[in-house]
Write a protein that holds these residues in place. Structure first.
Motif, mmCIF file in Angstrom:
data_model
loop_
_atom_site.group_PDB
_atom_site.id
_atom_site.type_symbol
_atom_site.label_atom_id
_atom_site.label_comp_id
_atom_site.label_asym_id
_atom_site.label_seq_id
_atom_site.Cartn_x
_atom_site.Cartn_y
_atom_site.Cartn_z
ATOM 1 N N VAL A 97 0.853 -1.192 0.000
ATOM 2 C CA VAL A 97 0.000 0.000 0.000
ATOM 3 C C VAL A 97 0.890 1.243 0.000
ATOM 4 C CG1 VAL A 97 -1.752 1.299 1.272
ATOM 5 C CG2 VAL A 97 -1.829 -1.214 1.234
ATOM 6 N N LYS A 98 0.616 2.130 -0.943
ATOM 7 C CA LYS A 98 1.348 3.395 -1.044
ATOM 8 C C LYS A 98 0.337 4.517 -0.855
ATOM 9 C CE LYS A 98 4.927 1.016 -2.536
ATOM 10 N NZ LYS A 98 4.985 -0.190 -1.804
ATOM 11 N N VAL A 99 0.543 5.330 0.171
ATOM 12 C CA VAL A 99 -0.366 6.433 0.467
ATOM 13 C C VAL A 99 0.277 7.733 0.008
ATOM 14 C CG1 VAL A 99 -1.625 7.666 2.283
ATOM 15 C CG2 VAL A 99 -1.305 5.171 2.438
ATOM 16 N N TYR A 100 -0.423 8.442 -0.863
ATOM 17 C CA TYR A 100 0.039 9.721 -1.390
ATOM 18 C C TYR A 100 -1.052 10.764 -1.151
ATOM 19 C CZ TYR A 100 3.461 6.901 -3.960
ATOM 20 O OH TYR A 100 4.453 6.027 -4.303
ATOM 21 N N PRO A 101 -0.956 11.534 -0.067
ATOM 22 C CA PRO A 101 -1.976 12.566 0.172
ATOM 23 C C PRO A 101 -2.007 13.568 -0.984
ATOM 24 C CG PRO A 101 -0.615 12.236 2.106
ATOM 25 C CD PRO A 101 0.044 11.486 0.987
ATOM 26 N N PHE A 102 -3.199 13.981 -1.345
ATOM 27 C CA PHE A 102 -3.376 14.962 -2.408
ATOM 28 C C PHE A 102 -3.376 16.331 -1.768
ATOM 29 C CE2 PHE A 102 -5.560 17.276 -5.761
ATOM 30 C CZ PHE A 102 -4.906 16.778 -6.877
ATOM 31 N N LEU A 103 -2.330 17.092 -2.018
ATOM 32 C CA LEU A 103 -2.143 18.358 -1.311
ATOM 33 C C LEU A 103 -2.590 19.571 -2.110
ATOM 34 C CD1 LEU A 103 1.383 17.557 0.191
ATOM 35 C CD2 LEU A 103 -0.866 17.254 1.254
ATOM 36 N N ASP A 104 -2.823 19.394 -3.410
ATOM 37 C CA ASP A 104 -3.249 20.517 -4.239
ATOM 38 C C ASP A 104 -4.739 20.764 -4.080
ATOM 39 O OD1 ASP A 104 -0.671 20.747 -5.253
ATOM 40 O OD2 ASP A 104 -1.080 19.410 -6.934
#
Length: 100
Positions: free
Chosen positions: A60-67
């Motif tokens: 599992v790779k978590v990449y928060p969406f910051l835009d």
């Protein structure tokens, strides 16, 4: 999740919005029941949280969406850009995969 002698890696991607994070565990459980080589790209936004038990799975790779979100398509494109698989599969946070 392979095709004869050709092993393929599946990249499953999920955009998670605040309310749908309540269903992430069920989506994760259905994904871990799958055979084969897969990764799960999870993109939380809008106050969504990924449970710790899910986030520590090395697949599992978590990449928060910051835009600033301009639409769901932007989040999907971001998730796909992080994928490393041969096949991309969208899984909504409130959906589950069948065992087969």
């Amino acid at each position: 999740m392979d095709r004869g002698d050709i092993a393929m890696k599946f990249s499953v991607f999920t955009g998670v919005h605040g309310p749908s994070s309540a269903y992430l565990q069920e989506a994760y459980d259905s994904l871990t029941a799958q055979e084969g080589d897969w990764e799960w790209i999870v993109v939380p936004n809008g106050g969504a949280a990924v449970p710790f038990e899910i986030s520590i799975d090395p697949r599992v790779k978590v990449y928060p969406f910051l835009d600033e979100v301009k639409g769901v398509g932007q989040i999907k494109a971001f998730a796909c850009s992080k994928a490393h698989g041969d096949v991309l599969v969208e899984l909504d946070a409130d959906d589950m995969l069948t065992p087969d």
